[in-house]
Design a protein around this motif. Sequence first.
Motif, mmCIF file in Angstrom:
data_model
loop_
_atom_site.group_PDB
_atom_site.id
_atom_site.type_symbol
_atom_site.label_atom_id
_atom_site.label_comp_id
_atom_site.label_asym_id
_atom_site.label_seq_id
_atom_site.Cartn_x
_atom_site.Cartn_y
_atom_site.Cartn_z
ATOM 1 N N GLY A 47 0.801 -1.223 0.000
ATOM 2 C CA GLY A 47 0.000 0.000 0.000
ATOM 3 C C GLY A 47 0.831 1.268 0.000
ATOM 4 O O GLY A 47 0.297 2.379 0.048
ATOM 5 N N GLY A 48 2.158 1.115 -0.021
ATOM 6 C CA GLY A 48 3.036 2.278 -0.044
ATOM 7 C C GLY A 48 3.524 2.716 1.330
ATOM 8 O O GLY A 48 4.287 3.684 1.452
ATOM 9 N N VAL A 49 3.079 2.011 2.365
ATOM 10 C CA VAL A 49 3.485 2.385 3.725
ATOM 11 C C VAL A 49 4.916 1.935 3.979
ATOM 12 O O VAL A 49 5.236 0.744 3.825
ATOM 13 N N PRO A 50 5.816 2.852 4.358
ATOM 14 C CA PRO A 50 7.217 2.462 4.605
ATOM 15 C C PRO A 50 7.352 1.653 5.891
ATOM 16 O O PRO A 50 6.540 1.762 6.802
ATOM 17 N N THR A 51 8.380 0.840 5.962
ATOM 18 C CA THR A 51 8.608 -0.025 7.120
ATOM 19 C C THR A 51 9.517 0.637 8.145
ATOM 20 O O THR A 51 10.212 1.616 7.849
ATOM 21 N N TYR A 52 9.519 0.064 9.338
ATOM 22 C CA TYR A 52 10.233 0.651 10.488
ATOM 23 C C TYR A 52 11.711 0.903 10.197
ATOM 24 O O TYR A 52 12.203 2.024 10.375
ATOM 25 N N ASN A 53 12.436 -0.134 9.783
ATOM 26 C CA ASN A 53 13.889 0.014 9.634
ATOM 27 C C ASN A 53 14.265 1.048 8.579
ATOM 28 O O ASN A 53 15.334 1.656 8.653
ATOM 29 N N PHE A 54 13.394 1.260 7.607
ATOM 30 C CA PHE A 54 13.642 2.271 6.568
ATOM 31 C C PHE A 54 13.429 3.675 7.127
ATOM 32 O O PHE A 54 14.306 4.536 7.043
ATOM 33 N N VAL A 55 12.263 3.894 7.744
ATOM 34 C CA VAL A 55 11.936 5.256 8.165
ATOM 35 C C VAL A 55 12.741 5.691 9.392
ATOM 36 O O VAL A 55 13.071 6.874 9.529
ATOM 37 N N VAL A 56 13.084 4.758 10.297
ATOM 38 C CA VAL A 56 13.802 5.175 11.487
ATOM 39 C C VAL A 56 15.210 5.649 11.131
ATOM 40 O O VAL A 56 15.717 6.606 11.723
ATOM 41 N N ALA A 57 15.829 5.005 10.145
ATOM 42 C CA ALA A 57 17.158 5.434 9.719
ATOM 43 C C ALA A 57 17.097 6.821 9.088
ATOM 44 O O ALA A 57 17.933 7.694 9.375
ATOM 45 N N ILE A 58 16.107 7.034 8.233
ATOM 46 C CA ILE A 58 15.960 8.338 7.576
ATOM 47 C C ILE A 58 15.615 9.421 8.592
ATOM 48 O O ILE A 58 16.181 10.526 8.584
ATOM 49 N N ASP A 59 14.696 9.103 9.505
ATOM 50 C CA ASP A 59 14.280 10.069 10.530
ATOM 51 C C ASP A 59 15.465 10.496 11.388
ATOM 52 O O ASP A 59 15.685 11.689 11.617
ATOM 53 N N ASP A 60 16.250 9.521 11.857
ATOM 54 C CA ASP A 60 17.414 9.837 12.690
ATOM 55 C C ASP A 60 18.432 10.671 11.924
ATOM 56 O O ASP A 60 19.002 11.631 12.453
ATOM 57 N N ALA A 61 18.646 10.320 10.667
ATOM 58 C CA ALA A 61 19.637 11.041 9.857
ATOM 59 C C ALA A 61 19.208 12.481 9.604
ATOM 60 O O ALA A 61 20.008 13.423 9.734
ATOM 61 N N HIS A 74 17.047 -4.310 19.805
ATOM 62 C CA HIS A 74 17.157 -3.701 18.471
ATOM 63 C C HIS A 74 18.510 -3.982 17.821
ATOM 64 O O HIS A 74 18.783 -3.471 16.736
ATOM 65 N N LEU A 75 19.328 -4.774 18.488
ATOM 66 C CA LEU A 75 20.690 -4.995 17.981
ATOM 67 C C LEU A 75 20.693 -5.491 16.536
ATOM 68 O O LEU A 75 21.468 -5.015 15.691
ATOM 69 N N TYR A 76 19.800 -6.436 16.218
ATOM 70 C CA TYR A 76 19.822 -7.021 14.874
ATOM 71 C C TYR A 76 18.969 -6.246 13.866
ATOM 72 O O TYR A 76 18.843 -6.658 12.711
ATOM 73 N N ASN A 77 18.412 -5.113 14.308
ATOM 74 C CA ASN A 77 17.850 -4.162 13.347
ATOM 75 C C ASN A 77 18.952 -3.274 12.778
ATOM 76 O O ASN A 77 18.814 -2.709 11.692
ATOM 77 N N THR A 78 20.033 -3.147 13.531
ATOM 78 C CA THR A 78 21.092 -2.208 13.160
ATOM 79 C C THR A 78 21.721 -2.514 11.805
ATOM 80 O O THR A 78 21.922 -1.584 10.999
ATOM 81 N N PRO A 79 22.062 -3.764 11.459
ATOM 82 C CA PRO A 79 22.629 -4.013 10.131
ATOM 83 C C PRO A 79 21.718 -3.543 8.990
ATOM 84 O O PRO A 79 22.199 -2.996 7.983
ATOM 85 N N LYS A 80 20.414 -3.747 9.138
ATOM 86 C CA LYS A 80 19.477 -3.297 8.110
ATOM 87 C C LYS A 80 19.490 -1.772 8.002
ATOM 88 O O LYS A 80 19.447 -1.215 6.896
ATOM 89 N N GLN A 81 19.550 -1.112 9.143
ATOM 90 C CA GLN A 81 19.559 0.349 9.127
ATOM 91 C C GLN A 81 20.868 0.884 8.541
ATOM 92 O O GLN A 81 20.877 1.920 7.866
ATOM 93 N N ILE A 82 21.958 0.147 8.783
ATOM 94 C CA ILE A 82 23.238 0.536 8.190
ATOM 95 C C ILE A 82 23.168 0.447 6.669
ATOM 96 O O ILE A 82 23.705 1.306 5.953
ATOM 97 N N VAL A 83 22.490 -0.566 6.158
ATOM 98 C CA VAL A 83 22.288 -0.688 4.707
ATOM 99 C C VAL A 83 21.583 0.557 4.167
ATOM 100 O O VAL A 83 21.956 1.101 3.117
ATOM 101 N N VAL A 84 20.560 1.042 4.902
ATOM 102 C CA VAL A 84 19.828 2.245 4.475
ATOM 103 C C VAL A 84 20.728 3.471 4.545
ATOM 104 O O VAL A 84 20.759 4.293 3.607
ATOM 105 N N TYR A 85 21.459 3.614 5.649
ATOM 106 C CA TYR A 85 22.380 4.754 5.788
ATOM 107 C C TYR A 85 23.351 4.801 4.615
ATOM 108 O O TYR A 85 23.564 5.861 3.997
#
Length: 337
Positions: A47-61, A74-85
Motif C-alpha cells: 500500500g506504499g506504507v514504509p517499514t520501520y527500519n527504513f523510516v527510522v534510519a531516515i528520521d534519525d539522519a 534492536h541490535l539485529y535491526n542495526t545491520p538493516k539500518q546501516i544498509v539504508v544509511y
Amino acid sequence: GTPPEGVEPVIRIKAPLDGNIIFDDGIKGEICISASEVDDFVIARAGGVPTYNFVVAIDDALMGLTDVIRGDDHLYNTPKQIVVYEALGFDMPKFYHVAMINNEQGKKLSKRDGATDVMEYKTLGYLPEALLNFLVRLGWSHGDQEIFSVEEMIELFDPKDINKSSSNYNLDKLLWLNAHYIKNSSNNKLAQMLKDFGVDIENHDKLELLLDATKERGKTLVELANQINLILNAPAEYNPKASKKAFKGTAREYLEEFANMLKNWDSTLHTPPEYHAVIDKFVADKEIGFGKIGQPLRVSLLGAMTGSGLDEIMAILGVDETINRIQKAIEFIDNRD
C-alpha cells in the motif's frame, strides 16, 4: 512494468551479497554480522506504507542524530539500518545497545512487574524527576551516588559508562527515590501537583504546616493526598480495630477533660509546640502515660491509629474543630456502650 494479476508488489532494498556488516557498539564492542544474514528486506509495503527500519534510519539522519541509545532487542535491526544509511549516503551515528531491564527475580520485565506506559507513573503519584533518576541509575552509575539532579545527569552522563549487564527493576528503590523528591519539593510545587489527585490546598491558610506534617509520610502523591484528606476530612466512621483499642476504660473521661483543657487554655493556640504543651500538661496533671490520651485522641481526630503528629494535626485543625471531633468521638462511645 505491470505486476502479475493478484500480486501486490512491495519495494525492497538491495542488501550486500557477501562480506560482513561491521559496526562498533559503544557498549558491546565490535559487532560483526555476515551479509548473508541480511536479506533484501522490504522498505515499503504494497500500500506504499514504509517499514520501520527504513523510516527510522531516515528520521534519525534528517534530525542529525549522532548517537543512538536503545535496548539491545534492536541490535539485529542495526545491520538493516546501516544498509539504508549507506545506500542514501547518510553519516553513520554511534550505536549503543543497552541490556534489557529485568524484574527483581532477574527475568524478563512484564506489566505485572512495572513495565507500563510512562504516563501511568504520573497517575500512580510518581514525580518526573524521581522516575528519571530511577531510570538513569538502572543501567548507569557514577561512583556510589544515588541522587542526581537533572543538571548533574546532563553533566556526568556518558554513554560509555552504561553497564553491559542487565539491571533489575526494583519498586522499593523507585519508592525511596520518589519519597526523597517529595520531601525535598517546595510546598507550593506539591500543592500544584496535588490538584491532579483531587486535593486543592493552594489557598489553605495552613498550607505550609499541612504539607510539612504530611510529606514525610507519603512515598507517592497518592499517599500524600490520602494523608492530607485524613486530616482535613472529619472521620465519617472509626476503624473498628483502632476504636476498640483506643475507646476503652478511661478514654471517654480523658477525652472530655482534654477538650475542656483546650477550651480553657490561658493563651491562644496556634503552633504545634503550643498544642504539644497542652498534651504535656494533661499527661503530667493526670500522671498517666502519653498513650492513655494519645490513642483515643488520634482515633477521635482521624478515625484511625495512623497519621501525622497529634500536635501538628491539632494546629492544622484549630481548637474548635479539634473539640468538635472529640465530642463526636464521645457520642460514638456513648452510643456504642
